[in-house]
Design an enzyme around this catalytic site. Sequence first.
Site, PDB file in Angstrom:
ATOM      1  N   LYS A 253       1.559   8.756  -4.883  1.00 32.97           N
ATOM      2  CA  LYS A 253       2.841   8.076  -5.066  1.00 32.97           C
ATOM      3  C   LYS A 253       2.820   7.383  -6.425  1.00 32.97           C
ATOM      4  O   LYS A 253       1.980   6.533  -6.688  1.00 32.97           O
ATOM      5  CB  LYS A 253       3.061   7.037  -3.962  1.00 32.97           C
ATOM      6  CG  LYS A 253       4.235   6.078  -4.229  1.00 32.97           C
ATOM      7  CD  LYS A 253       4.425   5.044  -3.112  1.00 32.97           C
ATOM      8  CE  LYS A 253       5.477   3.998  -3.478  1.00 32.97           C
ATOM      9  NZ  LYS A 253       5.667   2.971  -2.430  1.00 32.97           N
ATOM     10  N   ASP A 258       8.953  -0.679  -8.481  1.00 34.65           N
ATOM     11  CA  ASP A 258       9.714  -0.650  -7.230  1.00 34.65           C
ATOM     12  C   ASP A 258      10.470  -1.970  -7.037  1.00 34.65           C
ATOM     13  O   ASP A 258       9.927  -2.943  -6.539  1.00 34.65           O
ATOM     14  CB  ASP A 258       8.762  -0.401  -6.049  1.00 34.65           C
ATOM     15  CG  ASP A 258       9.490  -0.361  -4.705  1.00 34.65           C
ATOM     16  OD1 ASP A 258      10.741  -0.251  -4.714  1.00 34.65           O
ATOM     17  OD2 ASP A 258       8.809  -0.410  -3.668  1.00 34.65           O
ATOM     18  N   LYS A 265      14.256  -6.144  -3.372  1.00 36.83           N
ATOM     19  CA  LYS A 265      13.188  -7.043  -2.925  1.00 36.83           C
ATOM     20  C   LYS A 265      13.477  -8.468  -3.395  1.00 36.83           C
ATOM     21  O   LYS A 265      14.170  -8.668  -4.394  1.00 36.83           O
ATOM     22  CB  LYS A 265      11.854  -6.587  -3.536  1.00 36.83           C
ATOM     23  CG  LYS A 265      11.290  -5.308  -2.958  1.00 36.83           C
ATOM     24  CD  LYS A 265       9.968  -4.951  -3.634  1.00 36.83           C
ATOM     25  CE  LYS A 265       9.380  -3.656  -3.081  1.00 36.83           C
ATOM     26  NZ  LYS A 265       8.969  -3.743  -1.673  1.00 36.83           N
ATOM     27  N   ASP A 276       2.949  -0.043  -8.091  1.00 37.69           N
ATOM     28  CA  ASP A 276       3.356   0.840  -6.998  1.00 37.69           C
ATOM     29  C   ASP A 276       3.103   2.316  -7.338  1.00 37.69           C
ATOM     30  O   ASP A 276       3.534   3.211  -6.623  1.00 37.69           O
ATOM     31  CB  ASP A 276       4.834   0.598  -6.664  1.00 37.69           C
ATOM     32  CG  ASP A 276       5.169   0.916  -5.218  1.00 37.69           C
ATOM     33  OD1 ASP A 276       4.237   1.011  -4.402  1.00 37.69           O
ATOM     34  OD2 ASP A 276       6.363   1.067  -4.914  1.00 37.69           O
ATOM     35  N   ASP A 335      14.327   0.756  -0.127  1.00 34.27           N
ATOM     36  CA  ASP A 335      12.992   0.254  -0.453  1.00 34.27           C
ATOM     37  C   ASP A 335      11.886   1.056   0.235  1.00 34.27           C
ATOM     38  O   ASP A 335      10.714   0.882  -0.063  1.00 34.27           O
ATOM     39  CB  ASP A 335      12.912  -1.236  -0.069  1.00 34.27           C
ATOM     40  CG  ASP A 335      11.727  -1.941  -0.707  1.00 34.27           C
ATOM     41  OD1 ASP A 335      11.100  -1.350  -1.614  1.00 34.27           O
ATOM     42  OD2 ASP A 335      11.444  -3.083  -0.305  1.00 34.27           O
ATOM     43  N   GLU A 337      10.988   3.957  -0.379  1.00 34.42           N
ATOM     44  CA  GLU A 337      11.171   5.056  -1.333  1.00 34.42           C
ATOM     45  C   GLU A 337       9.930   5.929  -1.496  1.00 34.42           C
ATOM     46  O   GLU A 337      10.045   7.093  -1.877  1.00 34.42           O
ATOM     47  CB  GLU A 337      11.593   4.489  -2.694  1.00 34.42           C
ATOM     48  CG  GLU A 337      10.465   4.009  -3.615  1.00 34.42           C
ATOM     49  CD  GLU A 337       9.659   2.834  -3.062  1.00 34.42           C
ATOM     50  OE1 GLU A 337      10.172   2.148  -2.167  1.00 34.42           O
ATOM     51  OE2 GLU A 337       8.520   2.624  -3.502  1.00 34.42           O
ATOM     52  N   ARG A 339       7.866   7.332   0.584  1.00 31.16           N
ATOM     53  CA  ARG A 339       7.830   8.527   1.436  1.00 31.16           C
ATOM     54  C   ARG A 339       8.815   9.584   0.935  1.00 31.16           C
ATOM     55  O   ARG A 339       8.594  10.780   1.104  1.00 31.16           O
ATOM     56  CB  ARG A 339       8.087   8.127   2.891  1.00 31.16           C
ATOM     57  CG  ARG A 339       9.441   7.537   3.158  1.00 31.16           C
ATOM     58  CD  ARG A 339       9.461   6.688   4.435  1.00 31.16           C
ATOM     59  NE  ARG A 339       8.835   5.380   4.222  1.00 31.16           N
ATOM     60  CZ  ARG A 339       8.693   4.457   5.168  1.00 31.16           C
ATOM     61  NH1 ARG A 339       9.112   4.693   6.394  1.00 31.16           N
ATOM     62  NH2 ARG A 339       8.121   3.316   4.900  1.00 31.16           N
TER      63      ARG A 339
HETATM   64  N1  BES Z   1       5.779  -0.346  -2.443  1.00 27.18           N
HETATM   65  C1  BES Z   1       6.205  -0.901  -1.211  1.00 27.18           C
HETATM   66  C2  BES Z   1       5.031  -1.274  -0.307  1.00 27.18           C
HETATM   67  C3  BES Z   1       4.261  -2.484  -0.742  1.00 27.18           C
HETATM   68  C4  BES Z   1       4.690  -3.733  -0.387  1.00 27.18           C
HETATM   69  C5  BES Z   1       3.099  -2.360  -1.457  1.00 27.18           C
HETATM   70  C6  BES Z   1       3.968  -4.847  -0.769  1.00 27.18           C
HETATM   71  C7  BES Z   1       2.381  -3.465  -1.831  1.00 27.18           C
HETATM   72  C8  BES Z   1       2.821  -4.718  -1.483  1.00 27.18           C
HETATM   73  C9  BES Z   1       7.054   0.116  -0.447  1.00 27.18           C
HETATM   74  O1  BES Z   1       7.834   0.922  -1.244  1.00 27.18           O
HETATM   75  C10 BES Z   1       7.972  -0.665   0.434  1.00 27.18           C
HETATM   76  O2  BES Z   1       8.800  -1.354  -0.086  1.00 27.18           O
HETATM   77  N2  BES Z   1       7.772  -0.536   1.747  1.00 27.18           N
HETATM   78  C11 BES Z   1       8.560  -1.227   2.693  1.00 27.18           C
HETATM   79  C12 BES Z   1       9.033  -0.211   3.709  1.00 27.18           C
HETATM   80  C13 BES Z   1      10.080  -0.737   4.649  1.00 27.18           C
HETATM   81  C14 BES Z   1      11.376  -0.964   3.893  1.00 27.18           C
HETATM   82  C15 BES Z   1      10.256   0.263   5.749  1.00 27.18           C
HETATM   83  C16 BES Z   1       7.698  -2.294   3.339  1.00 27.18           C
HETATM   84  O3  BES Z   1       6.513  -2.018   3.592  1.00 27.18           O
HETATM   85  O4  BES Z   1       8.180  -3.386   3.541  1.00 27.18           O
HETATM   86 ZN    ZN Z   2       7.159   1.280  -3.109  1.00 24.85          ZN
HETATM   87 MN    MN Z   3       9.674   0.056  -1.728  1.00 21.66          MN
END
Ligand code: BES
Ligand code: ZN
Ligand code: MN
Length: 489
Positions: A253, A258, A265, A276, A335, A337, A339
């Site tokens: 990824k 992000d 966020k 990210d 968010d 994204e 996947r």
């Molecule tokens: N890049 C983030 C995951 C992340 C969060 C990595 C904090 C490191 C620290 C990912 O893209 C994301 O935002 N995931 C969300 C998914 C949710 C919206 C289903 C998450 O984990 O909150």
């Molecule tokens: Zn992300």
């Molecule tokens: Mn995200």
Amino acid sequence: VNISFVETRPGDPAIVVIPVGGETLEQSQLATLGEQDRDQTMRAAASARFELEAGTILQLFPGQADTAKAIVLLGIGKDGNDADLEKAGGALSARFLASGDEALVINVTGLAVTGEQVAHLLLGAVLRAWRCDEFRTRWKPRQKPSLNAIIVVGAASDARKAWTDISCVADGVAFARELVTLPANVLYPESFVERCRKLADLGVEITVLDDHQMADLGMGALLGVAQGSRRPARLLVMRWKGADADPVAFVGKGVTFDTGGISIKPAAGMEDMKWDMGGAAAVAGAMMALAGRKAKAHVIGVCGLVENMPDGNAQRPGDVVTSMSGQTIEVINTDAEGRLVLCDAITWVQKTHNVKTIVDLATLTGAIIVTLGHEQAGLFANDDALAEQLMAAGAASRDKLWRLPLGDAYDKLIDSAIADMKNSCGAPASSITAAHFIKRHVADDVRWAHLDIAGTVWTSTPGATWNKGATGFGVRLLDRFAADALEQR
Ligand code: BES
Ligand code: ZN
Ligand code: MN
């Protein structure tokens, strides 16, 4: 830090390091010192309770008879295992990196230290010394790193060979850390690709798909994320053909920033989202390591590179996109994204190359940090043997993994009312449902593992072989997996 190997100790004044391990300090371990210095060192060690644990340091000053600037006893632990040697090397770097000293002489003459052990000591030292100073312009001289050379004296004849291989892994880790550390105004999909072009010099075949080519291929999921950014997306493919075998794919990824997109966020901590792209960085670093040491494996590294931004053209929550697999996706949360990027990268590599094994790495979910903290990454797999191989590689490389479950009941949670699946279904088990989303893009006869590395890419506390910041997690893991599971066949 420049590493060299010599037979006899150079005459000019330097810090002389003697690695010592085992149960207790023996006179014989200090045989390279003169009698007086040896006696004094034994007494100093006793009074300082120097007990040879890995990474402990005792510094003394020799008498007139010795030209050494200082004598340093470096504990390497009881049984001299790799982890202890790396920890010792790391401690040495941390202590002397900005000490004002330029060279360290590590004297192993007459000591029972193998070439492999020397290489791990050096690996620890080199990894712990890595830093990114390119954005600093106002530094006092005494803050600047001074250490630039490590000279190993009297190592076993195979030390140089062991270091040649292991130094390639160190290079790969350093490269991954660099990519992870660079801010998103410097590192974006196109500049990520440019920085990886140098892998061609190592024999890596590089192919890049631009946004138009990806549109022609129908990568609507990846491009849906990218459409909110001024930075065009890229698919970077790095191929190392070190063996005549079906290729194994490593997929990363690479979200270079992000923001969350329209599902934006919160401001606090958003700067962290420059890392990210840690999965893509691990893949690039691993490809560098494998090609550098000419690994006898056939590996295709694929990085899905996009920036997730909220502009007027950004995708909206509720939009339905069609992925390259033909499956449709309801974008509940922009968010989620990662996947969306991975599914098209994974479909592409299955359609383009005859891969029967895929390992993807992604900073995919915040939930994995809740589950495993910063100690180990989450592992999901559709194949027990592959999971075992990765777990073993994780233990051996100290890029540790912990396996989490998949299952039909979890899979059902991502069914959508309007499309084939949705990209988010709320908090419960969200690392697992994210894994299931990816799994829906993997063919049944393909062995697949997904590593959620969101907790291990970046650290706020220094460790044995890293300072705070980027860890380079995944490079050593993938290199070890390739060495043990792909090269040994
Ligand atoms: N890049 C983030 C995951 C992340 C969060 C990595 C904090 C490191 C620290 C990912 O893209 C994301 O935002 N995931 C969300 C998914 C949710 C919206 C289903 C998450 O984990 O909150
Ligand atoms: Zn992300
Ligand atoms: Mn995200």
